[in-house]
Enzyme design. Structure first.
Site, short mmCIF file in Angstrom:
data_model
loop_
_atom_site.label_atom_id
_atom_site.label_comp_id
_atom_site.label_asym_id
_atom_site.label_seq_id
_atom_site.Cartn_x
_atom_site.Cartn_y
_atom_site.Cartn_z
N HIS A 58 33.92 17.94 26.63
CA HIS A 58 35.38 18.01 26.69
C HIS A 58 36.00 17.49 25.39
O HIS A 58 36.87 16.62 25.36
CB HIS A 58 35.89 17.20 27.91
N ASP A 96 41.68 24.52 32.97
CA ASP A 96 40.50 24.62 32.10
C ASP A 96 39.21 24.27 32.83
O ASP A 96 38.12 24.38 32.27
CB ASP A 96 40.66 23.79 30.81
N ASP A 136 37.61 14.78 33.88
CA ASP A 136 38.56 14.18 32.95
C ASP A 136 39.04 12.85 33.50
O ASP A 136 39.34 12.71 34.69
CB ASP A 136 39.78 15.10 32.78
N HIS A 186 42.75 21.19 37.17
CA HIS A 186 43.36 21.70 35.94
C HIS A 186 42.71 23.04 35.58
O HIS A 186 41.50 23.24 35.77
CB HIS A 186 43.18 20.71 34.78
N HIS A 224 43.31 10.45 36.32
CA HIS A 224 43.69 11.59 35.48
C HIS A 224 45.06 12.08 35.97
O HIS A 224 45.57 11.60 36.98
CB HIS A 224 42.60 12.66 35.61
N HIS A 242 38.29 18.54 39.05
CA HIS A 242 39.73 18.52 39.31
C HIS A 242 40.30 19.91 39.07
O HIS A 242 39.60 20.80 38.57
CB HIS A 242 40.43 17.44 38.49
ZN LIG Z 1 42.25 17.67 33.17
ZN LIG Z 2 40.18 19.31 31.00
#
Ligand SMILES: [Zn+2]
Ligand SMILES: [Zn+2]
Length: 307
Positions: A269, A67, A211, A65, A140, A63
């Site tokens: 994570h 990070d 996530d 995001h 998520h 995804h």
């Molecule tokens: Zn995420």
């Molecule tokens: Zn993450």
């Protein structure tokens, strides 16, 4: 086949854990590596390993995001400087193509290898002689996917005893017999491969999730995976927090592993609020539900053996 964890923390880098990235090394299987997510600092982590960016063949992004993707343009760019010439395909959610194209274009980056960007939906991504790879939709804050890799069964080993009994002497002929269903010998006799070969080697199944909130229904698609890599952002008693932030607890990840009857669970994570002894507590919580659990740390390497 080996997993090499480069970043195992959630959200922001900490001294103990960098943000998300892991590599699946397929050196024996296909001489390449596959990368899953590429958080900021992934290149720096790679410098501390013997991973070679030019061997990267596929990058899967779970995804968008930060990070999980802030290290991607840099890695793609450096690979070009480091002599990477073979094509790379990047799979990930909608928006990935814009993100990569704009980052490379605005920074004046020209890659010297072909780059293919495939925005994914749930379902099969590709199939070749060795693998079938599927994406499964997670839940998520942003569109997020898990990737399920199914290795195909492979031919068993030639049985030298059987060949010797047939009077076939060792030599290059053995490889020919293995490579084709039927081989005609110099004396005109025919050897059928299935009569001189052992049982097929069972392909492995590896699931690497991004996530996600806890999704019980995933037990079906994850069924009998040899290895499941699942996020574990929160401790077992933080279910509400996990739900509110679209993440999972260690207990939820372990429950899913148990329901799906996987071989091994590897958690990653992990929030930076858990360090030292509290990581041990997370592990205890998971292992009471699913004993064969490991909590990954940066630079943790995990071979995936055939069962
Ligand atoms: Zn995420
Ligand atoms: Zn993450």
């Amino acid at each position: 086949m080996e997993l090499f964890f480069l970043g195992t923390g959630s959200g922001v880098p900490s001294k103990e854990r960098n943000v998300s990235s892991l590599v699946l090394r397929l050196l024996e299987e296909r001489g390449t590596t596959w990368v899953f997510d590429c958080g900021e600092g992934t290149q720096q982590q790679i410098l501390n390993t013997n991973i070679r960016p030019r061997r990267i063949e596929v990058i899967f992004i779970t995804h968008l995001h930060g990070d999980h993707i802030y290290g991607l343009p840099g890695l793609l760019s450096s690979r070009s400087f480091q002599g990477g010439e073979t094509p790379v395909t990047v799979y990930g959610p909608r928006g990935l193509k814009d993100y990569i194209d704009i980052s490379l274009e605005l920074s004046g980056t020209h890659l010297r290898y072909p780059l293919y960007i495939e925005e994914v939906e749930e379902g099969e991504l590709f199939e070749d002689e060795q693998f079938i790879v599927e994406a499964v939709k997670l839940e998520h804050g942003l569109e997020s996917y898990g990737y399920i890799l199914k290795e195909k069964d492979q031919l068993g080993e030639l049985q030298p005893d059987k060949l010797k009994a047939l009077g076939v002497k060792p030599g290059p002929i053995y490889q020919r017999i293995k490579n084709q269903p039927r081989t005609v010998l110099e004396d005109g006799r025919v050897i059928h491969r299935n009569e001189v070969i052992g049982p097929p080697k069972k392909g492995r199944k590896v699931a690497i999730l991004g996530d996600t909130r806890y999704l019980q229904h995933l037990a079906e698609v994850l069924k009998d995976s040899d290895v499941l890599v699942h996020e574990a952002t929160f401790a077992g008693d933080e279910e509400k927090m996990a739900y509110d932030y679209f993440h999972s607890t260690v207990k939820q990840a372990a429950t899913l592993a148990e329901k799906a009857n996987v071989g091994e669970l590897i958690l990653n994570h992990v929030s930076s609020r858990y360090q030292g002894d509290s990581v041990e507590e997370l592990l205890d919580e998971a292992q009471t539900i699913f004993p064969n659990t490991t909590i990954a740390y940066d630079f943790y390497q995990h071979p995936i053996k055939r069962t």
